[in-house]
Write an enzyme that holds these catalytic residues in place. Structure first.
Site, PDB file in Angstrom:
ATOM      1  N   ASP A 106      74.053  61.798  50.739  1.00 43.41           N
ATOM      2  CA  ASP A 106      73.506  61.130  49.558  1.00 43.41           C
ATOM      3  C   ASP A 106      72.435  60.104  49.898  1.00 43.41           C
ATOM      4  O   ASP A 106      72.093  59.255  49.084  1.00 43.41           O
ATOM      5  CB  ASP A 106      74.617  60.487  48.720  1.00 43.41           C
ATOM      6  N   GLY A 107      71.894  60.203  51.106  1.00 40.71           N
ATOM      7  CA  GLY A 107      70.829  59.303  51.513  1.00 40.71           C
ATOM      8  C   GLY A 107      70.747  59.275  53.027  1.00 40.71           C
ATOM      9  O   GLY A 107      71.201  60.205  53.712  1.00 40.71           O
ATOM     10  N   PRO A 114      71.514  60.965  58.544  1.00 43.02           N
ATOM     11  CA  PRO A 114      71.894  61.289  57.167  1.00 43.02           C
ATOM     12  C   PRO A 114      73.134  60.478  56.777  1.00 43.02           C
ATOM     13  O   PRO A 114      74.003  60.224  57.614  1.00 43.02           O
ATOM     14  CB  PRO A 114      72.224  62.783  57.206  1.00 43.02           C
ATOM     15  N   LYS A 115      73.191  60.077  55.528  1.00 41.53           N
ATOM     16  CA  LYS A 115      74.382  59.386  55.016  1.00 41.53           C
ATOM     17  C   LYS A 115      75.352  60.461  54.529  1.00 41.53           C
ATOM     18  O   LYS A 115      75.266  60.922  53.392  1.00 41.53           O
ATOM     19  CB  LYS A 115      74.016  58.419  53.892  1.00 41.53           C
ATOM     20  N   VAL A 116      76.234  60.870  55.410  1.00 40.98           N
ATOM     21  CA  VAL A 116      77.138  61.989  55.133  1.00 40.98           C
ATOM     22  C   VAL A 116      78.073  61.628  53.979  1.00 40.98           C
ATOM     23  O   VAL A 116      78.663  60.542  53.955  1.00 40.98           O
ATOM     24  CB  VAL A 116      77.945  62.353  56.391  1.00 40.98           C
TER      25      VAL A 116
END
Length: 554
Positions: free
Chosen positions: A275-276, A121-123
């Site tokens: 967010d991605g 996950p893009k934290v």
């Protein structure tokens, strides 16, 4: 790298898209957009604030890049988003950026040239460097401009989520994300909740309280000098106490697996905002070669866009059947959830006035119920405030525009469209387009002028062949057979009366406000509307026309 990416994207655009991106209107807004992005960069990187969502920011940057392609400025100062966040503390290893892959095709192409790829996950937090000496945490440095950051060590030592002492006496440099802990956070349902701004604000304080410190977590996403095997990196980090990294890392081989984890993390609970996703190739450059640029070994794939940044080309004011004025924004076409959006309603005249939207402004739009375009807010205002022909709301109401008086075409056309629609007379083959053609041909100047039209009068209308003329005339003739109650609906009688009608037109006209109030379900406001409708001179003139035409009930 990004410059090349944008150039490739633009070269693939159809000519009409390129023409829109490079319009004369766009030229006038380049400097305004560039200055706004500079302010956003300063707020984000120096102050830790997010005045605009990441997806709108990304779109703004992409648009500015397009415009710079259209209108190159040889003397322009290079844009450096991280400039204002530069600190005094050097990073032992530079923080790289991330190339943002736009869609599945781009992700598939990226994966096709790499092997041993992992996804995380893009934290959505703040990036830091952690420096350990002989196993003890010695320094935590904010990302800053990627080369120089701020010393956050004092606050970091208060955060339980950061391992203070490793079990091994090792010298170590890690890079990761400080995030705000959330319980069962579903990104697709709740969004980012300003979690990043909260962490940035706390870390920028001189003193971090124990309660706030306990709310901060750490996700390690890079070990620049770590072992070559990704699995060994993960297991070692877990043994040292950095458990999030292994928990939220998955090996992938193709676009299907990447898409699966992206959708899964977007729609399932996580302990942080994201967010991605980020794709990591296990093999990367030696740490001493890392630079503040997009590396070949990692890339980001953002979550689906829920908002679009749109440039307003024009503002038009639609006047409905009841006189309601609805401002409509004509937009440079934008894509949102695989749909192309070129117009959106501002809702009401009052809302448009409060937002003061003019051509040249940039607005944020989303989809209400994943279907209907919805105006959210103004993101950037044009320095030029164009004058617009705003209708006077005092001139338009439920009893205005029964004839083609100046400024009345919109409302009259709306009245006729209602009359021929299913809620009115349900006239086959007659819709807004037909009414518009008849008005433009000069055959209709009043609400009931069509009652007497015949085939000969339609003969000179371009696009009306014999079959069309016959169908239109037959449809008009069929209107004479509609029952009285249906005609009342077509005229636009206020709704409360439609199910409480007794008698003919003369009976209804004879009722005053008190008589309407005596009917169950009709309150003072509706009673006044009904009384005004039936006593209006224009409406009474229409009723007389229908009486002469032999329509039932009149």
């Amino acid at each position: 790298m990004m410059h090349l990416l944008f150039a490739l994207l633009l070269s693939a655009l159809p000519c009409w898209v390129w023409a829109q991106a490079c319009s004369d209107e766009a030229r006038a807004h380049v400097s305004t957009l560039a200055e706004q992005i500079r302010q956003w960069d300063d707020s984000y990187h120096r102050l830790g604030q997010s005045p605009v969502s990441d997806e709108l920011y990304d779109q703004a940057r992409q648009r500015l890049a397009q415009w710079h392609q259209c209108f190159p400025a040889p003397t322009a100062t290079p844009n450096t988003p991280l400039a204002s966040s530069r600190g005094a503390q050097p990073h032992p290893v530079a923080h790289t950026g991330l190339e943002k892959l736009l869609d599945e095709h781009a992700v598939d192409a990226w994966l096709g040239t790499r092997k041993d790829v992992w996804i995380q996950p893009k934290v959505d937090g703040v990036a830091v460097t952690l420096v350990y000496q002989q196993g003890r945490l010695r320094q935590v440095i904010s990302r800053g401009d990627g080369v120089m950051g701020h010393d956050w060590s004092a606050s970091a030592r208060k955060i339980p989520g950061i391992v203070q002492q490793l079990p091994d006496p090792i010298d170590l440099v890690l890079q990761g994300e400080l995030y705000w802990r959330l319980d069962d956070h579903v990104q697709s349902a709740s969004g980012g909740l300003n979690a990043r701004s909260k962490v940035a604000g706390l870390m920028n304080r001189k003193h971090l309280g124990d309660t706030d410190a306990a709310g901060i977590g750490l996700f390690v996403w890079a070990w620049p000098q770590g072992p070559a095997a990704f699995t060994e990196r993960l297991s070692t980090l877990k043994r040292w106490g950095f458990t999030d990294t292994q928990r939220f890392s998955q090996p992938i081989r193709n676009i299907s697996e990447a898409a699966h984890w992206r959708a899964y993390w977007y729609g399932h609970p996580l302990p942080f905002a994201s967010d991605g996703v980020v794709l990591h190739q296990a093999q990367h450059a030696p740490a001493e070669r890392w630079q503040v640029s997009t590396p070949y070994w990692a890339a980001a794939w953002k979550y689906p866009t829920t908002k679009a940044l749109a440039l307003v080309r024009d503002v038009q004011f639609k006047i409905g059947r009841t006189g309601r004025i609805t401002p409509m924004l004509e937009l440079e076409p934008v894509r949102l959830d695989d749909r192309q959006i070129s117009r959106v309603s501002a809702g009401s005249l009052k809302r448009w006035q409060s937002l003061d939207i003019r051509p040249g402004d940039h607005v944020s739009i989303s989809l209400a119920g994943q279907v209907i375009p919805r105006l959210d807010e103004v993101i950037l205002r044009s320095s030029t405030r164009a004058d617009l022909p705003v209708p006077n709301p005092g001139k338009f109401h439920a009893l205005s525009c029964w004839q083609l008086d100046p400024g009345c075409e919109e409302q009259l056309l709306a009245r006729l469209s209602w009359l021929s629609g299913n809620q009115g007379l349900a006239l086959p083959h007659i819709g807004r387009e037909t009414w518009s053609v008849l008005i433009q041909a000069g055959l209709i100047a009043g609400f009931l002028d069509w009652l007497t039209l015949d085939t000969a009068e339609l003969a000179n209308i371009d696009g009306f062949g014999d079959r069309t003329r016959a169908r239109v005339v037959d449809s008009f003739h069929s209107a004479r057979q509609r029952p009285f109650a249906q005609w009342l609906k077509a005229l636009g009688v206020p709704p409360a009366a439609r199910n409480n009608l007794e008698g003919d037109w003369q009976t209804l006209v004879a009722r005053d406000t008190q008589a309407w109030l005596a009917i169950d379900g009709i309150g003072p406001g509706r009673a006044a509307q009904l009384s005004a409708f039936f006593r209006d001179p224009h409406v009474q003139a229409l009723a007389e026309t229908l009486r002469v035409a032999g329509i039932d009930g009149f």
